[in-house]
Scaffold this motif. Structure first.
Motif, short mmCIF file in Angstrom:
data_model
loop_
_atom_site.label_atom_id
_atom_site.label_comp_id
_atom_site.label_asym_id
_atom_site.label_seq_id
_atom_site.Cartn_x
_atom_site.Cartn_y
_atom_site.Cartn_z
N SER A 170 0.82 -1.22 0.00
CA SER A 170 0.00 0.00 0.00
C SER A 170 0.85 1.26 0.00
N PHE A 171 2.17 1.12 0.08
CA PHE A 171 3.06 2.28 0.17
C PHE A 171 3.67 2.61 -1.19
N ASN A 172 3.74 3.90 -1.49
CA ASN A 172 4.40 4.34 -2.73
C ASN A 172 5.83 4.80 -2.50
N THR A 173 6.10 5.34 -1.30
CA THR A 173 7.45 5.80 -0.96
C THR A 173 7.80 5.31 0.44
N ILE A 174 8.98 4.70 0.56
CA ILE A 174 9.43 4.13 1.83
C ILE A 174 10.83 4.63 2.13
N VAL A 175 11.03 5.15 3.34
CA VAL A 175 12.36 5.60 3.78
C VAL A 175 12.87 4.64 4.85
N ASP A 176 14.08 4.13 4.67
CA ASP A 176 14.73 3.32 5.70
C ASP A 176 15.68 4.22 6.47
N ILE A 198 14.10 5.30 -0.24
CA ILE A 198 15.26 6.12 0.09
C ILE A 198 15.96 5.49 1.29
N VAL A 199 17.25 5.20 1.14
CA VAL A 199 18.07 4.77 2.27
C VAL A 199 18.71 6.01 2.87
N ASP A 238 5.39 7.55 2.62
CA ASP A 238 4.21 6.83 3.15
C ASP A 238 4.58 5.97 4.34
N ALA A 239 5.83 5.48 4.35
CA ALA A 239 6.27 4.61 5.43
C ALA A 239 7.74 4.89 5.76
N TYR A 240 8.06 4.75 7.05
CA TYR A 240 9.42 4.92 7.54
C TYR A 240 9.82 3.67 8.30
N LEU A 241 10.94 3.07 7.92
CA LEU A 241 11.46 1.89 8.59
C LEU A 241 12.57 2.30 9.56
N MET A 242 12.60 1.65 10.73
CA MET A 242 13.73 1.81 11.66
C MET A 242 14.06 0.44 12.23
N LYS A 243 15.11 -0.18 11.71
CA LYS A 243 15.54 -1.48 12.24
C LYS A 243 16.68 -1.28 13.23
N MET A 244 16.43 -1.67 14.48
CA MET A 244 17.45 -1.61 15.52
C MET A 244 18.11 -0.24 15.58
#
Length: 338
Positions: A170-176, A198-199, A238-244
Motif C-alpha cells: 500500500s506504500f508508494n514511498t518508503i524511507v529506511d 530512500i536509504v 508513506d512509510a518509515y522503517l527503523m531497524k534496531m
C-alpha cells in the motif's frame, strides 16, 4: 530417560561458564573454521595447517563445540558443519560470524565492566574505552566494518523471518532510517513493486550503499540521502522503517529522533520499528539480554509495548499495533501520524 534438571549448583555453574562456549565460538569465527569446512569435512590437523594453529589445541576446541552442535566429529575424526555451524560461514544468509567477532571482541570488555553501568547508570564501554562505541568504530575502521557486517547478518534474519509478516504493497514511498547498506529496503521493494525507496544514513555509510543498490538492480527505484536523524529525516514518505535504531538510544535521544520523524511524516504515514518488544513477567526472551547489551554498550534500551506507546505519544505519534514475527528477537511496532 532422566529429564530431571541438574541440582541448582550445577545449573548455576552452567550459567556462570556460558562465556566458555562463547569464547570457543569466537575462536572458530576468527579462524574461519566454518569457511574451511564448507566443501568437505576435515581433521583438526588439516584445519590447523590451514589456520596456522596448534593441532592438539584446535582439536580440543572443535571437540567442545561439537558437543553443543556447532560442528560434528565423524568416525574418521573429521569435523563436519552442522546447520548451526553454517551460521559461522562468512557468506551464509543471516551469517552470525561477524556478530560473534564483535560481541566477543570489541564488546567483551564492556560486559566485563557491567557493574559500572549498574552502579552509575552510565555506559560501561565509554568508561573502558574513553569514548562512545560509535567514535571507537570511526577510529578503528576494521572493527567498524565488522560491526556493519554483523548488522547485515541480522538484516538477513529480518528479511527471512520478519518481512513476510507485513504487507508493504500500500506504500508508494518508503524511507529506511539508518538503513545501512540498503539490503533491508531492497528486500522490501522487491515485495512491493509499486514502491520507491530512500536509504537514509550518514554520508560515509551511503557512499557504499549506492553500490549495493546498483548491484541488486534497484537504482531506478531506490536512492540514498545523507544526514543525521538527530537533525532531519527525508519528508513526505508513506512509510518509515527503523531497524534496531531506537534501541541504541535513551528515551531523550529517541524523542529527538521521533520528533524529526513526526516533522517528516504526512498525515496517515506509518512508522515501522523493528526491535525487540520485551514481554511482561518472567518468561525467557532474547530482548531481555539484548537490553543489557544496550546498557553496557550504548546507553540505549529494549522496550515493552507500554514504553513504546509512551515514547510515540510524547512525539505526537500513535501506537497502532505490535506484530509478532517468526524471529524472537524482532517484532514490528507500527505507529501512525494521525
Amino acid at each position: 530417560m532422566n529429564n530431571q534438571l541438574p541440582p541448582p549448583p550445577a545449573q548455576m555453574m552452567q550459567l556462570i561458564t556460558g562465556f566458555w562456549t562463547s569464547c570457543c565460538v569466537y575462536s572458530a569465527a576468527k579462524l574461519n573454521i566454518a569457511d574451511h569446512l564448507k566443501d568437505k569435512p576435515q581433521t583438526a590437523h588439516q584445519l590447523a595447517e590451514a589456520t596456522h594453529s596448534d593441532a592438539p589445541s584446535l582439536y580440543r576446541v572443535l571437540r567442545a563445540l561439537s558437543s553443543v552442535g556447532v560442528f560434528k566429529e565423524n568416525e574418521d575424526h573429521q569435523f563436519e558443519l552442522t546447520s548451526l555451524g553454517n551460521t559461522l560461514q562468512t557468506d551464509a544468509p543471516g551469517s552470525m560470524k561477524a556478530m560473534a567477532i564483535a560481541q566477543l571482541g570489541d564488546h567483551y570488555n564492556a560486559w566485563g565492566n557491567l557493574v559500572y553501568s549498574i552502579k552509575t547508570g552510565h555506559i560501561a564501554f565509554d568508561n573502558i574505552e574513553g569514548m562512545s562505541v560509535w567514535k571507537y568504530y570511526e577510529m578503528h575502521p576494521e572493527e567498524g566494518v565488522n560491526f556493519i557486517k554483523a548488522m547485515s547478518g541480522l538484516t538477513g534474519a529480518v528479511i527471512q523471518h520478519v518481512l513476510p509478516e507485513y504487507d508493504f504493497t500500500s506504500f508508494n514511498t518508503i524511507v529506511d532510517v539508518g538503513g545501512g547498506n540498503g539490503a533491508l529496503l531492497v528486500a522490501v521493494l522487491d515485495k512491493a513493486p509499486q514502491a520507491k525507496g530512500i536509504v537514509f544514513d550518514e554520508e560515509y555509510v551511503v557512499a557504499e550503499t549506492k553500490k549495493l543498490i546498483a548491484k541488486k538492480g534497484f537504482s531506478s527505484r531506490c536512492e540514498t540521502a545523507a544526514g543525521s536523524f538527530f537533525e532531519f529525516i527525508p519528508e513526505n514518505a508513506d512509510a518509515y522503517l527503523m531497524k534496531m535504531v531506537l534501541h541504541d538510544w535513551n528515551d531523550e535521544q529517541c524523542l529527538q529522533i521521533l520528533n524529526n520523524c513526526n516533522k517528516a511524516m504526512k498525515a496517515g504515514s506509518k512508522l515501522l520499528v523493528l526491535d525487540s518488544v520485551i514481554p511482561e513477567g518472567n518468561e525467557p526472551h532474547p530482548g531481555k539480554f539484548m537490553d543489557i547489551n544496550m546498557l553496557a554498550m550504548t546507553g540505549g534500551r529494549e522496550r515493552t509495548e507500554k514504553e513504546f506507546a509512551s515514547l510515540f505519544s510524547n512525539a505526537g505519534l500513535k501506537l497502532a499495533r505490535v506484530i509478532p514475527t517468526h524471529s524472537p528477537m524482532f517484532s514490528i511496532v507500527e505507529a501512525i501520524k494521525e
